[in-house]
Design a protein around this motif. Structure first.
Motif, PDB file in Angstrom:
ATOM      1  N   LYS A   9      -8.233   0.537   0.256  1.00 17.39           N
ATOM      2  CA  LYS A   9      -8.586  -0.754  -0.325  1.00 17.39           C
ATOM      3  C   LYS A   9      -7.329  -1.608  -0.404  1.00 17.39           C
ATOM      4  CE  LYS A   9     -12.305   1.265  -2.934  1.00 17.39           C
ATOM      5  NZ  LYS A   9     -12.830   1.665  -4.213  1.00 17.39           N
ATOM      6  N   GLY A  10      -7.514  -2.914  -0.620  1.00 18.57           N
ATOM      7  CA  GLY A  10      -6.381  -3.832  -0.649  1.00 18.57           C
ATOM      8  C   GLY A  10      -5.296  -3.440  -1.629  1.00 18.57           C
ATOM      9  N   GLN A  13      -3.381  -0.464  -0.298  1.00 11.44           N
ATOM     10  CA  GLN A  13      -2.436  -0.840   0.750  1.00 11.44           C
ATOM     11  C   GLN A  13      -1.176  -1.449   0.140  1.00 11.44           C
ATOM     12  OE1 GLN A  13      -4.688  -3.448   3.281  1.00 11.44           O
ATOM     13  NE2 GLN A  13      -5.326  -1.775   4.612  1.00 11.44           N
ATOM     14  N   THR A  41       0.643  -3.574   6.159  1.00 17.52           N
ATOM     15  CA  THR A  41       0.564  -5.024   5.989  1.00 17.52           C
ATOM     16  C   THR A  41       0.531  -5.786   7.305  1.00 17.52           C
ATOM     17  OG1 THR A  41       2.973  -5.253   5.892  1.00 17.52           O
ATOM     18  CG2 THR A  41       1.812  -4.903   3.800  1.00 17.52           C
TER      19      THR A  41
END
Length: 71
Positions: A9-10, A13, A41
Motif C-alpha cells: 500500500k502507499g 511503500q 518510488t
C-alpha cells in the motif's frame, strides 16, 4: 510461479523508501538499501519513460548514417 514482487500500500511503500534511505545513509555499502527507494518510488518515472519510448516507436524514426571525413 510468480516473482518475488510484493504489492504494498502507499503508506507501506513510503515506509520502505524512508527506512531504506535512512539505512543507506548509515551503511552506504548496502546495495539493497540503496536500490529500495528507487524501486518503491520510481513507478511514475518509469511509466513516463515507457510512454515516451512507445511514442518514439510509433513515430518510426529513420536512422541515417553518413560518414564524415576528418581531413
Amino acid at each position: 510461479m510468480q516473482g518475488a514482487r510484493v504489492n504494498l500500500k502507499g503508506w507501506q511503500q513510503a515506509a520502505v523508501a524512508f527506512g531504506s534511505a535512512f539505512g543507506a545513509l548509515l551503511d552506504p555499502r548496502r546495495a539493497d538499501l540503496i536500490a529500495a527507494p528507487g524501486e518503491t518510488t520510481g513507478k511514475p518515472a518509469f511509466e513516463r519513460v515507457l510512454q515516451r519510448m512507445r511514442d518514439v516507436l510509433l513515430e518510426r524514426p529513420r536512422v541515417i548514417y553518413t560518414q564524415v571525413s576528418h581531413a
